[in-house]
Scaffold this active site. Structure first.
Site, short mmCIF file in Angstrom:
data_model
loop_
_atom_site.label_atom_id
_atom_site.label_comp_id
_atom_site.label_asym_id
_atom_site.label_seq_id
_atom_site.Cartn_x
_atom_site.Cartn_y
_atom_site.Cartn_z
N ASN A 7 38.81 37.77 45.63
CA ASN A 7 37.51 37.14 45.36
C ASN A 7 36.92 36.78 46.73
O ASN A 7 37.28 35.76 47.32
CB ASN A 7 37.76 35.90 44.50
CG ASN A 7 36.49 35.18 44.12
OD1 ASN A 7 35.39 35.57 44.54
ND2 ASN A 7 36.62 34.12 43.35
N HIS A 180 29.55 33.84 35.23
CA HIS A 180 30.83 33.35 34.65
C HIS A 180 31.32 34.30 33.55
O HIS A 180 32.10 33.88 32.68
CB HIS A 180 30.68 31.95 34.02
CG HIS A 180 30.49 30.83 35.00
ND1 HIS A 180 29.68 29.75 34.72
CD2 HIS A 180 31.00 30.60 36.22
CE1 HIS A 180 29.69 28.90 35.74
NE2 HIS A 180 30.50 29.41 36.66
N GLU A 385 40.37 33.57 35.43
CA GLU A 385 39.56 34.73 35.80
C GLU A 385 40.39 35.77 36.54
O GLU A 385 40.18 36.97 36.37
CB GLU A 385 38.38 34.27 36.67
CG GLU A 385 37.31 33.56 35.84
CD GLU A 385 36.43 32.63 36.65
OE1 GLU A 385 36.93 31.61 37.15
OE2 GLU A 385 35.23 32.92 36.78
#
Ligand code: ADP
Length: 400
Positions: A7, A180, A385
C-alpha cells in the site's frame, strides 16, 4: 502460497507478506519519510522482535528494495528467498470508470492508473511508482492491482451522477466514484458467512467508521450507493474532513477570508470534521473523554457524527427497500461501543435492537451484537483490506 501486499502512499509504504494457507501475515511493516531526510523502515516479523532500519530512501524503488531485503533477511526475514513470493498485490486508490474489478497489471492497467492521476493526485502516482519498482526488483513475479473504487463500479447511474451539467461528466468524468471499496467488499462478504446466507440474498449497510468514514449500501453482494463521491471528502463528517456541505460555502469562505480555492480545499480536508468542530482532536477517543468531562463542542462533534451516520443509514434503507444487516468496521466502528449504541438507538423501525452486553464486550472480533430474534442484524466485523487484496490477487494468479 505467499503474497506480498503493498500500500504505497506519497511518502510512506505499508506492506504485509501473507501466507495464504493460514491467511495470516508472516511479517508486516511500514516505510516512512520516503524521499525525505530521516527515512526508516519498521519491520515486524510474526514471531520475532521488530526491526527498525534507518536508510537513505530517495524514492519508492529504494524503499521497496529495502522491504524485500528485510523480508528475506537471514536474521529477521520470513522467507529464505524472494522466489518464495508468488505474487504482489497493490492497493491502488483510483481506477476511474475503466476498472470494475481487481486486475493483473499490464501496460494498459498502468496507463489506466496514470490516467487517474488527476482524480487521485496524492495516491495514484505513488501506487504506480510501487508497481514499477516491483517490476524492476522482482521481474517475472505477477502483480495485481486492487482498486479502492472498483467495488463501487456496480452503482447505477442515478447513484453516481451529480446534478450538474451533464457535459462535466462527459468531459471531465465528474461523478461519484466511492472509496474504501476493498473494506466494504471484505466486511460484506464476511457478513454473509456470519449470517449463514448467500451474498446474493442479502441487503446490507456497511459502515466503515475510522479516521476517514464512508457508508455503502450493498444489495445482493454489490455496491449500489456509497457516501464518498468524486473524492473522499463527500459524505459523513470525518476526523478532519467536512463531509457534505452546501457548495456555496466554498466561494463564501474564499471571499470572506480572501483565500484561494485550493486553500479552502485544504481547510475542508485537513482542518474540518470533528477536529475543526470540537477544537479538541480528530481522534474519537479524545472526543469521548472531553465530552465526558463536559466539553460542549466535543459533545456537539460526536452528536453531529452520529446524526450523519443515522441519516445515511435511513437513506440507504430506503434505497435498498429494507435491510437485513448493518455492519460496523474500522477503528471507530470496531472499537467504540458508545458510538454504535448511539447510532442504533433510533433504528428500531428497521428491526434493529442491540444487546448492550454484547456491544460492550465486542473488541477485535467478529460479533453479532443484535438481540436474539432482531429482524435486522448488527454485526461488528474487523476490516482486513490486506487479506482482501491478497485473496483477490490469489484468485487472479490462479487463473493465469
Ligand atoms: P484510518 O481511516 O486512518 O484507517 P482507522 O480505521 O485506524 O483510521 O480509525 C482510526 C480512528 O478510530 C481513530 O482516529 C479513533 O478516533 C478511532 N478509534 C480507535 N480506537 C477507538 C476506541 N477504542 N474508541 C473510540 N475511537 C477509537
Amino acid at each position: 502460497m505467499k503474497i506480498l501486499v503493498l500500500n504505497c502512499g506519497s511518502s510512506s509504504l505499508k506492506y504485509q507478506l501473507m501466507d495464504m494457507m493460514s491467511q495470516d501475515a508472516l511479517a508486516k511493516g511500514l516505510v516512512e519519510r520516503i524521499g525525505l531526510p530521516g527515512a526508516m523502515l519498521t519491520h515486524r516479523p510474526k514471531n520475532g522482535e521488530k526491526e527498525v532500519i534507518v536508510a537513505d530512501l530517495p524514492d519508492h524503488t529504494s524503499a521497496i528494495k529495502l522491504v524485500l531485503q528485510a523480508v528475506a533477511d537471514p536474521e529477521y526475514g520470513v522467507v529464505e528467498s524472494l522466489n518464495e513470493i508468488d505474487a504482489v498485490g497493490h492497493r491502488v486508490l483510483h481506477g476511474g470508470e475503466k476498472v470494475s474489478g481487481s486486475v493483473l497489471v499490464t501496460h494498459e492497467v498502468k496507463q489506466a492508473i496514470e490516467e487517474c492521476f488527476e482524480l487521485g493526485p496524492l495516491h495514484n502516482p505513488a501506487n504506480l511508482a510501487g508497481i514499477i519498482a516491483c517490476e524492476q526488483m522482482m521481474p517475472g513475479t505477477p502483480q495485481v492491482a486492487v482498486f479502492d473504487t472498483a467495488f463501487h463500479q456496480t452503482m447505477p447511474p442515478e447513484a453516481y451522477i451529480y446534478g450538474i451539467p451533464y457535459e462535466y461528466y462527459q468531459q471531465y468524468k465528474i461523478r461519484r466514484y466511492g472509496f474504501h471499496g476493498t473494506s466494504h467488499k471484505y466486511v460484506s462478504q464476511r457478513a454473509a458467512v456470519i449470517l449463514g446466507k448467500k451474498p446474493d440474498k442479502l441487503k446490507l449497510i456497511s459502515c466503515h467508521l475510522g479516521n476517514g468514514s464512508s457508508i455503502t449500501a450493498v444489495k445482493y453482494g454489490k455496491s449500489v450507493e456509497t457516501s464518498m463521491g468524486f473524492t473522499p471528502l463527500e459524505g459523513l463528517m470525518m476526523g478532519t474532513r467536512s463531509g457534505d456541505i452546501d457548495p456555496t460555502i466554498v466561494s463564501f469562505i474564499m471571499k470572506k477570508d480572501k483565500i484561494s480555492g485550493d486553500a479552502v480545499n485544504a481547510l475542508l480536508n485537513k482542518k474540518s470534521g470533528v477536529l475543526g468542530l470540537s477544537g479538541v482532536s480528530s481522534d474519537f477517543r479524545d472526543l469521548e473523554k472531553a465530552a465526558d468531562e463536559g466539553n460542549y463542542r466535543a459533545q456537539l462533534a460526536l452528536d453531529v457524527f452520529v446524526h450523519d451516520v443515522k441519516k445515511y443509514i435511513g437513506a440507504y434503507a430506503a434505497i435498498l427497500d429494507g435491510v437485513d444487516g448493518i455492519i460496523f468496521t474500522a477503528g471507530l466502528g470496531e472499537n467504540s461501543p458508545m458510538i454504535r449504541s448511539s447510532i442504533c438507538n433510533t433504528l428500531s423501525y428497521l428491526g434493529v435492537s442491540i444487546d448492550e452486553e454484547k456491544n460492550e464486550a465486542s473488541r477485535g472480533a467478529e460479533v453479532d451484537i443484535s438481540k436474539w430474534g432482531a429482524r435486522c442484524k448488527v454485526l461488528v466485523i474487523p476490516t482486513n483490506e490486506e487479506l482482501m487484496i491478497a485473496l483477490d490477487t490469489k484468485e487472479i494468479i490462479e487463473k493465469m
